[in-house]
Design a protein around this motif. Structure first.
Motif, mmCIF file in Angstrom:
data_model
loop_
_atom_site.group_PDB
_atom_site.id
_atom_site.type_symbol
_atom_site.label_atom_id
_atom_site.label_comp_id
_atom_site.label_asym_id
_atom_site.label_seq_id
_atom_site.Cartn_x
_atom_site.Cartn_y
_atom_site.Cartn_z
ATOM 1 N N LEU A 18 0.845 -1.186 0.000
ATOM 2 C CA LEU A 18 0.000 0.000 0.000
ATOM 3 C C LEU A 18 0.879 1.234 0.000
ATOM 4 C CD1 LEU A 18 -2.837 -0.968 2.493
ATOM 5 C CD2 LEU A 18 -2.671 -1.368 0.039
ATOM 6 N N GLY A 19 0.441 2.288 -0.643
ATOM 7 C CA GLY A 19 1.259 3.477 -0.860
ATOM 8 C C GLY A 19 1.622 4.190 0.425
ATOM 9 N N THR A 20 2.400 5.262 0.266
ATOM 10 C CA THR A 20 2.914 5.994 1.435
ATOM 11 C C THR A 20 1.869 6.925 2.020
ATOM 12 O OG1 THR A 20 3.795 7.681 -0.040
ATOM 13 C CG2 THR A 20 5.285 5.910 0.630
ATOM 14 N N GLY A 21 0.622 6.769 1.663
ATOM 15 C CA GLY A 21 -0.420 7.591 2.271
ATOM 16 C C GLY A 21 -1.308 8.213 1.223
ATOM 17 N N PRO A 22 -2.605 7.916 1.249
ATOM 18 C CA PRO A 22 -3.509 8.507 0.270
ATOM 19 C C PRO A 22 -3.708 9.989 0.533
ATOM 20 C CG PRO A 22 -4.727 7.244 1.911
ATOM 21 C CD PRO A 22 -3.270 7.028 2.189
ATOM 22 N N ASP A 23 -4.268 10.685 -0.478
ATOM 23 C CA ASP A 23 -4.560 12.095 -0.284
ATOM 24 C C ASP A 23 -5.594 12.253 0.821
ATOM 25 O OD1 ASP A 23 -2.868 12.776 -2.343
ATOM 26 O OD2 ASP A 23 -4.463 12.619 -3.875
ATOM 27 N N PRO A 24 -5.508 13.331 1.603
ATOM 28 C CA PRO A 24 -6.467 13.526 2.680
ATOM 29 C C PRO A 24 -7.906 13.449 2.180
ATOM 30 C CG PRO A 24 -4.701 15.143 2.826
ATOM 31 C CD PRO A 24 -4.502 14.418 1.545
ATOM 32 N N GLY A 25 -8.684 12.642 2.867
ATOM 33 C CA GLY A 25 -10.087 12.491 2.520
ATOM 34 C C GLY A 25 -10.336 11.500 1.409
ATOM 35 N N ALA A 26 -9.267 11.026 0.731
ATOM 36 C CA ALA A 26 -9.456 10.111 -0.393
ATOM 37 C C ALA A 26 -9.078 8.691 -0.061
ATOM 38 C CB ALA A 26 -8.638 10.589 -1.596
ATOM 39 N N GLY A 27 -8.744 8.442 1.185
ATOM 40 C CA GLY A 27 -8.295 7.121 1.593
ATOM 41 C C GLY A 27 -9.438 6.136 1.672
ATOM 42 N N PRO A 28 -9.131 4.836 1.674
ATOM 43 C CA PRO A 28 -10.173 3.820 1.747
ATOM 44 C C PRO A 28 -10.773 3.762 3.150
ATOM 45 C CG PRO A 28 -8.021 2.815 1.875
ATOM 46 C CD PRO A 28 -7.798 4.273 1.623
ATOM 47 N N THR A 29 -12.011 3.277 3.226
ATOM 48 C CA THR A 29 -12.630 3.020 4.526
ATOM 49 C C THR A 29 -12.155 1.673 5.042
ATOM 50 O OG1 THR A 29 -14.534 1.889 3.589
ATOM 51 C CG2 THR A 29 -14.659 4.307 3.784
ATOM 52 N N ALA A 30 -12.448 1.406 6.315
ATOM 53 C CA ALA A 30 -12.069 0.114 6.894
ATOM 54 C C ALA A 30 -12.753 -1.027 6.137
ATOM 55 C CB ALA A 30 -12.447 0.082 8.374
ATOM 56 N N GLU A 31 -14.036 -0.807 5.763
ATOM 57 C CA GLU A 31 -14.756 -1.870 5.051
ATOM 58 C C GLU A 31 -14.134 -2.135 3.688
ATOM 59 O OE1 GLU A 31 -16.072 0.703 6.600
ATOM 60 O OE2 GLU A 31 -16.914 -0.393 8.310
ATOM 61 N N GLN A 32 -13.714 -1.080 3.020
ATOM 62 C CA GLN A 32 -13.069 -1.267 1.709
ATOM 63 C C GLN A 32 -11.751 -1.996 1.843
ATOM 64 O OE1 GLN A 32 -13.002 2.867 0.614
ATOM 65 N NE2 GLN A 32 -14.763 2.673 -0.786
ATOM 66 N N LEU A 33 -10.990 -1.652 2.872
ATOM 67 C CA LEU A 33 -9.728 -2.345 3.095
ATOM 68 C C LEU A 33 -9.960 -3.815 3.405
ATOM 69 C CD1 LEU A 33 -7.569 0.164 5.175
ATOM 70 C CD2 LEU A 33 -6.957 -0.858 3.000
ATOM 71 N N ALA A 49 3.689 4.250 7.697
ATOM 72 C CA ALA A 49 2.256 4.420 7.962
ATOM 73 C C ALA A 49 1.965 5.689 8.748
ATOM 74 C CB ALA A 49 1.729 3.195 8.727
ATOM 75 N N HIS A 50 2.972 6.227 9.428
ATOM 76 C CA HIS A 50 2.755 7.457 10.186
ATOM 77 C C HIS A 50 2.478 8.649 9.277
ATOM 78 C CE1 HIS A 50 7.034 7.285 9.179
ATOM 79 N NE2 HIS A 50 7.029 8.607 9.205
ATOM 80 N N LEU A 51 2.796 8.526 7.980
ATOM 81 C CA LEU A 51 2.562 9.621 7.054
ATOM 82 C C LEU A 51 1.125 9.653 6.537
ATOM 83 C CD1 LEU A 51 5.867 9.498 4.962
ATOM 84 C CD2 LEU A 51 5.316 10.957 6.914
ATOM 85 N N TRP A 52 0.349 8.603 6.786
ATOM 86 C CA TRP A 52 -1.054 8.615 6.383
ATOM 87 C C TRP A 52 -1.804 9.632 7.219
ATOM 88 C CZ3 TRP A 52 -3.746 3.559 4.555
ATOM 89 C CH2 TRP A 52 -2.902 2.865 3.683
ATOM 90 N N ASP A 53 -2.883 10.207 6.653
ATOM 91 C CA ASP A 53 -3.674 11.139 7.450
ATOM 92 C C ASP A 53 -4.507 10.366 8.471
ATOM 93 O OD1 ASP A 53 -5.836 10.059 6.118
ATOM 94 O OD2 ASP A 53 -6.220 11.817 4.882
ATOM 95 N N ALA A 54 -5.076 11.085 9.435
ATOM 96 C CA ALA A 54 -5.745 10.441 10.564
ATOM 97 C C ALA A 54 -6.900 9.530 10.118
ATOM 98 C CB ALA A 54 -6.240 11.500 11.553
ATOM 99 N N PRO A 55 -7.806 9.949 9.208
ATOM 100 C CA PRO A 55 -8.891 9.034 8.795
ATOM 101 C C PRO A 55 -8.368 7.749 8.150
ATOM 102 C CG PRO A 55 -9.401 11.289 8.163
ATOM 103 C CD PRO A 55 -7.981 11.299 8.606
ATOM 104 N N ALA A 56 -7.327 7.878 7.329
ATOM 105 C CA ALA A 56 -6.774 6.679 6.687
ATOM 106 C C ALA A 56 -6.106 5.768 7.715
ATOM 107 C CB ALA A 56 -5.773 7.084 5.603
#
Length: 960
Positions: free
Chosen positions: A66-81, A101-108
Motif C-alpha cells: 500500500l502506498g505511502t499515504g492517500p490524499d487527505p479524505g481520499a483514503g479507503p474506509t475500513a470496510e473497503q480495506l 504508515a505514520h505519514l497517512w492522514d488520521a482518517p486513513a
C-alpha cells in the motif's frame, strides 16, 4: 566524477536477528491464520530494509504494497480495506506491507487500524506496518504488537561499515565514522558518501564537523516540519540544552526560561501551546523521541539562531549555581573562529573543580570546548588529553580516540604525551589489540617517569595486564620488573629484569589461574586545569600498585613464599577502601590467593562504587571479577547472571575485549546446561574478538568451554582432541595461566578416549598447581584424576578422598562430577547398591546447580542399574530443569509475589529483560498465571528437598 566515496549497494543486513525472527514468525503463520505487526524505530535504522526483506522472504502467496499515504479524505474506509484483504486471501495467504504508515492522514490511519483489528475474521492475511519513532506512536496503532529497532551494536555497525567500504577505511577514520553514526545505518552511509577516497584512507584530514547538517538531514529524511515559530524555537532550545546536559533530556523549566528570554513578546500564551510531536515530556524534563532528529534540528538551524539560544540558556543558568553548563552555553554563543581570551581557562578550571557536580561526559565536553578555545598548542593538547581521560572514565572510548588524535597536533611536553599514551593504552586494553596496548602503556610509563612516577608505575602495571591478556609470559615478567623493586616513587623502566626466553610457552609451576588475572587498571588521574599542576595518584593507590606488582612477579616466578604477603596487603586494603580501582585490585589479589569469598566481597563493593560514581568504564570490569569469582567457587548460575549483565555493560561502554571475557564466562556456564547452541554462540563471539585482538586468555577459556560441552554431551573423543591442544606441551598450548584449569576435563576425556599416557603427562604440572592452594577445587580434582588412572585396588580410596576434599572446598558441580564418575566405576564393578547412592547424589547435585546435560548422564546410569530416577524424576524438578538459571531466578522471585519491576531491581536488569524471560518461563512450564507458577515452583521445591533427603540417606547408608 565526484570526490565522494562510492558506497557498496549490495550490503547484507547486519544484526536485527530478533526482529527478523519476529517477522519470520508472522510469515510462517500466515498459511493458517492472520497476523499483524508494527515495525518502529527512529529514521535511518532500516525499517524499509526489513520490510523489503519480509516481502522477499514470503513465498506462500501475493505481497501487496500500500502506498505511502492517500490524499487527505481520499483514503479507503475500513470496510473497503477488509474487502480488498478478503479478495487477496481468497486463493492463497497474502502479506500486506505499509511503509511509513505514520505519514497517512488520521482518517486513513483509523481505517487501517480498524482493518488490522479484524484480520482474524479475514484469515490468512498478514499486515506489516512500519512507522518512525521520531514522534509519539499514533493512537490508532497503539494496540498493535510492536517490533522495535534500536541502533546497531558497535560490532554490527563496524561490520556494516566494512561492507560499505570494502574495508578501505583507515583505522582512525573508521573509529570516527562509527562514533558519529552512533549505530544509525543511514547516517553511516551518508557520512561515507561525504568522504573522498583520500579522506577515507586517512591521506587527507576529515571535514569538520563530520556529521554536518546535510548528512544528518539526509539520514533523518530532512529537517522536521514545525507548525509555528514557537515550535521551531522550542525544538532548537531543547536540542541546545541537551548539549550541556548530563543526559539525553533537558530541564523543562530551564527551557521555558530561555524561551522567554529569547522571545519576550511570546510570554502570553506560551505555556498553552502544545508540544511539537518530536518532543516527549518525562516528568519535569523534555526529550526528543529520536536522538538523530535532535542532532538534525541543531545542525540545520542557522548559526545566529544557535548562538541566540545558547546565550538565552546561559542567562537562564546564571543564578542557579550551574557553573559548568553556563560556561559551555556562553562559549557556544560566541561568534567568529578566533579563541576568546580567558574563556577556555574558565571552562578548564570548572571542569577540573571537584566541587562542581557533573558527569565524566559533561567534563569531557567542557575540556573539549576549552581546547577549541585555546590558542597555545601545548595547553590545547593538554586539554584535549584531559577530555579523553574524562571520556574514558565515562565509558566512551570511541570519543576518547579522536580527542587523543587532536592532542597529537604540535609539540607537547613529555608529561602530556605520557598521559595521552596512558589513555590510549587503556582504551586499546579494553577495546583493541592488546599488543598495541602493551606498547602504548610502556611508552606512557617511560614518559611519565620523571614528572609523575606513581602514574608511571600504574602504566607499567597496566602494560603487564596487556601482556597477561595476550598470554606473553616473558613480556609480563619483564614489565613487572625485578622481584625486589625500588620504592613506589621510583620510575619503572620500560623493560624489567631478565625474564624467560622469548616464545616460552610453559609458565612456572603454580602460575595463577585465569580468574586471577592481575588487575592493572591504573586510575586515570583527574586532569588539572593547567599542566604545571599535575595531580598524582594517591599514596594508597600507589602502595596497592607496588604490592600488586611485587606479588604478581613472585607468583609468575613460582616464588610463592614471597607472593603471599604483598598480595595479602592488597586484599586487606579492600576492606577499608571505597574507590573502585583499589577494590578491583583487592578482588584480583584475592583470586590469585584462592580466597574467593574475599574476591566476591571486594568485587561487589567495587561494582557498587563504580555505579555510585557513574563510571561506565569500571562497571563491566567489576562484573567480570564477580563472574570469575563465582566460577572459581563453582557457582555457575551466579557467574552467568553477572556475566550477562557484564556483557551488556561492556558492549554499551564499547569494551569489546571485556565483552569477550564475559562471553567466555557465559560459554563456560552454559557448557554444563542443556544449551549447546548457547555455548556455540558465545564461543564463536568470544573467539572472533580474541583472535582479532590477540586475547589468548579469552581464547583459551572459550575453547575450554566448547570442549567441556562436548564432554558433558558424551563426546569424549571430540573433547580430548580440543583439550589436548590446550593442555599438552607444544606451540598451541593455551594461556600460561589458564590451561591448568582445563586439565581435569582433559584427563576425564582422555581416559574415556583411551589416551592414558597423555592424561598422566599433564598431571605433574597440575599437582604443583593444586599444592599452591589458589584453586579451592584443585586438590579434589587431582584426587579424582588419579582415581581415573589408578589400578582398581586404589580407586575406591582415591574417589573417597576426592569427595572428602570436595566437602571442604564446596562447589556442588565439581562434587557431583566426582560422584558421577565414582558411581559409574562402582556400577561397572558390580556394586549396584553403592553405585545407586553415588549416582543419586550426583543427580541431586547436578539438578541443584542447573547442570542439565550432566544430570542426564546420571539418569542414564541410574536406568542402567534398573533404578528409575529418584522421586520427581519425571515431575516438577524435571519441568524446572527446562529453565535457564536466569529464568529460574526470575520464576522464583515472581512465585514469591514480586512484581516484574521489583525483580528487575533485585537482579539489576531491565524490566524488559524480566518480561522476556517470564514469557519463556510460562511457555516452558505450561502455566498461564502467576498463581499457577507459584504452585509449580512450590511443589518443585518440596520434591527437590525430599529428593535430597533421600539421596543423603542412601549415600550415608552406603558408606563403609
Amino acid at each position: 566524477m565526484t570526490g565522494e566515496t562510492t558506497v557498496c549497494t549490495a550490503v547484507r543486513i547486519h544484526g536485527r536477528g530478533a526482529q527478523r525472527k519476529a517477522l519470520r514468525a508472522l510469515l510462517d503463520g500466515l498459511p493458517s491464520r492472520g497476523g499483524r505487526l508494527l515495525l518502529t524505530g527512529e529514521p535511518g535504522l532500516g525499517r524499509t530494509t526489513l520490510l523489503q526483506w519480509a516481502a522477499r522472504s514470503f513465498h506462500a502467496g501475493p505481497v501487496l504494497h500500500l502506498g505511502t499515504g492517500p490524499d487527505p479524505g481520499a483514503g479507503p474506509t475500513a470496510e473497503q480495506l477488509l474487502a480488498a484483504l478478503r479478495t487477496a486471501a481468497d486463493a492463497a495467504p497474502a502479506l500486506v506491507c505499509v511503509d511509513d504508515a505514520h505519514l497517512w492522514d488520521a482518517p486513513a490511519r483509523t481505517a487501517l487500524a480498524r482493518a488490522a483489528e479484524h484480520l482474524s475474521a479475514v484469515g490468512r492475511v498478514g499486515l506489516l506496518l512500519s512507522a518512525a519513532s521520531d514522534r509519539a506512536v499514533a493512537p490508532e496503532f497503539a494496540h498493535l504488537p510492536v517490533v522495535r529497532l534500536d541502533p546497531l551494536a558497535p560490532s554490527r555497525a563496524a561490520a556494516l561499515l566494512d561492507d560499505m567500504t570494502d574495508g578501505a577505511a583507515a583505522p582512525a577514520v573508521r573509529e570516527q565514522l562509527l562514533a558519529e553514526a552512533d549505530g544509525n545505518p543511514a547516517l553511516l552511509a551518508a557520512l561515507v558518501r561525504r568522504l573522498s577516497p583520500a579522506e577515507l584512507r586517512g591521506h587527507r584530514p576529515l571535514p569538520g564537523p563530520l556529521a554536518d547538517a546535510a548528512a544528518l538531514a539526509e539520514a533523518a529524511g530532512g529537517a522536521p516540519a514545525v507548525p509555528s515559530g514557537h515550535a521551531r524555537d522550542l525544538l532548537l532550545t531543547v536540542a541546545a540544552a541537551v548539549r550541556a546536559s548530563d543526559g539525553p533530556d533537558a530541564d523543562a523549566a530551564l527551557v521555558r526560561d530561555a524561551l522567554l528570554r529569547l522571545r519576550p513578546a511570546s510570554r502570553p500564551g506560551a505555556r498553552s501551546q502544545p508540544l511539537p510531536e518530536q518532543l516527549a515530556p518525562a516528568g519535569d524534563r523534555l526529550r526528543f523521541h529520536s536522538p538523530l532528529v535532535r542532532r538534525t534540528v541543531y545542525a540545520t538551524a542557522s548559526p545566529d539562531a544557535r548562538r541566540a539560544v545558547h546565550r538565552a540558556l546561559a542567562e537562564a543558568l546564571g543564578n542557579g549555581g550551574h557553573r559548568l553548563p553556563e560556561l559551555l552555553h556562553r562559549s557556544w554563543s560566541l561568534s567568529g573562529p578566533a579563541p576568546a581570551p580567558g574563556q577556555g581557562d574558565d571552562l578548564a578550571r570548572a571542569a577540573a573543580d571537584s566541587t562542581v557536580t557533573a558527569t565524566y561526559r559533561l567534563r569531557a565536553t567542557a575540556y573539549t570546548r576549552a581546547a577549541e578555545l585555546t590558542a597555545d598548542a601545548a595547553r590545547r593538547a593538554e586539554r584535549y588529553t584531559a577530555a579523553a581521560e574524562q571520556a574514558l572514565l565515562g565509558g566512551c572510548p570511541h570519543q576518547a580516540r579522536p580527542l587523543l588524535a587532536a592532542a597529537r597536533e604540535g609539540a607537547v611536553p613529555a608529561a602530556v604525551r605520557g598521559r595521552a599514551e596512558l589513555v590510549r593504552g587503556l582504551v586499546e586494553l579494553r577495546d583493541g589489540p592488546v599488543g598495541d596496548a602493551h606498547q602504548s602503556l610502556l611508552l606512557a610509563a617511560s614518559l611519565l617517569a620523571a614528572d609523575a612516577p606513581a602514574d608511571a608505575a600504574s602504566a607499567a602495571l597496566a602494560a603487564a595486564d596487556a601482556a597477561w591478556a595476550a598470554g606473553d609470559l616473558s613480556a609480563c615478567l619483564a614489565t613487572l620488573g625485578p622481584t625486589a623493586p625500588p620504592r613506589a616513587t621510583a620510575a619503572i623502566p620500560a623493560h624489567g629484569a631478565h625474564a624467560p626466553g622469548a616464545g616460552e610457552q610453559r609458565g612456572p609451576r603454580g602460575t595463577p589461574g585465569p580468574h586471577g588475572r592481575p588487575h592493572t587498571r591504573p586510575a586515570v588521574r583527574p586532569a588539572a586545569s593547567h599542566p604545571a599542576h599535575p595531580s598524582h595518584t594517591s599514596a594508597s593507590v600507589a602502595s596497592a600498585v607496588r604490592d600488586h606488582r611485587i606479588g604478581m612477579r613472585a607468583l609468575l616466578e613460582g616464588r610463592f613464599d614471597r607472593a603471599g604477603a604483598p598480595l595479602g596487603q592488597v586484599v586487606r586494603r579492600g576492606l577499608t577502601e571505597d574507590r573502585p580501582e583499589v577494590l578491583l585490585r583487592s578482588a584480583a589479589a584475592a583470586l590469585l590467593l584462592g580466597d574467593v569469598d574475599a574476591a566476591r566481597g571486594a568485587g561487589a563493593r567495587a561494582l557498587a562504587a563504580a555505579r555510585q560514581l557513574g563510571s561506565d568504564r569500571l562497571e563491566p570490569q567489576a562484573l567480570e571479577y564477580l563472574a570469575y569469582a563465582e566460577l572459581r567457587a563453582g557457582r555457575h548460575p551466579q557467574a552467568r547472571a553477572h556475566a550477562e549483565e557484564g556483557l551488556r555493560t561492556a558492549l554499551r561502554a564499547g569494551q569489546r575485549n571485556t565483552a569477550a571475557h564475559h562471553r567466555a564466562v557465559l560459554a563456560l556456564a552454559a557448557s554444563i546446561e542443556e544449551e549447546p547452541d548457547v555455548v556455540a554462540r558465545h564461543v564463536a563471539a568470544a573467539l572472533a574478538t580474541a583472535r582479532r585482538h590477540g586475547l589468548a586468555q579469552a581464547l583459551t577459556l572459550a575453547q575450554w568451554a566448547a570442549a567441556r560441552a562436548d564432554l558433558g554431551r558424551g563426546r569424549p573423543f571430540d573433547a580430548a582432541d580440543r583439550l589436548g591442544l590446550l593442555v599438552l606441551p607444544g606451540p598451541g598450548r593455551g594461556h600460561f595461566a589458564v590451561w591448568r584449569l582445563a586439565v581435569p576435563c582433559f584427563v576425564e576425556a582422555a581416559v574415556l578416549a583411551g589416551r592414558h599416557e597423555d592424561a598422566r603427562e599433564v598431571l605433574v604440572d597440575f599437582a604443583g598447581w593444586a599444592a599452591f592452594g589458589a584453586d579451592p577445587q584443585a586438590a579434589a580434582q587431582l584426587a579424582r584424576c588419579h582415581a581415573l588412572l589408578a589400578p582398581p585396588e586404589r580407586t575406591d580410596d582415591l574417589y573417597r578422598r576426592a569427595l572428602a576434599q570436595h566437602d571442604e572446598a564446596g562447589g556442588d558441580f565439581e562434587r557431583a562430577r566426582t560422584a558421577l564418575l565414582y558411581g559409574k566405576w562402582l556400577r561397572r564393578r558390580r556394586r549396584p547398591r553403592e553405585a545407586r547412592g553415588r549416582l543419586g547424589a550426583a543427580l541431586a547435585g547436578f539438578e541443584g546447580c542447573g547442570a542439565g546435560v550432566w544430570a542426564a548422564q546420571a539418569r542414564d546410569e541410574l536406568r542402567a542399574l534398573g533404578a528409575a530416577p529418584q522421586p520427581g524424576g519425571d515431575g516438577a524438578p524435571t519441568r524446572l530443569g527446562r529453565l535457564t538459571p536466569q529464568q529460574l531466578r526470575i520464576a522464583r522471585h515472581v512465585a514469591e509475589g514480586a512484581t516484574n519491576r521489583e525483580v528487575a531491581l533485585t537482579l539489576a536488569v531491565s524490566t524488559r529483560t524480566v518480561d522476556y524471560h517470564l514469557r519463556k518461563v510460562f511457555a516452558a512450564l505450561g502455566v498461564r498465571s502467576r498463581l499457577e507458577l507459584a504452585r509449580v515452583i512450590g511443589q518443585a521445591e518440596q520434591d527437590q528437598e525430599a529428593r535430597r533427603a533421600a539421596a543423603h540417606q542412601e549415600k550415608t547408608g552406603a558408606q563403609p
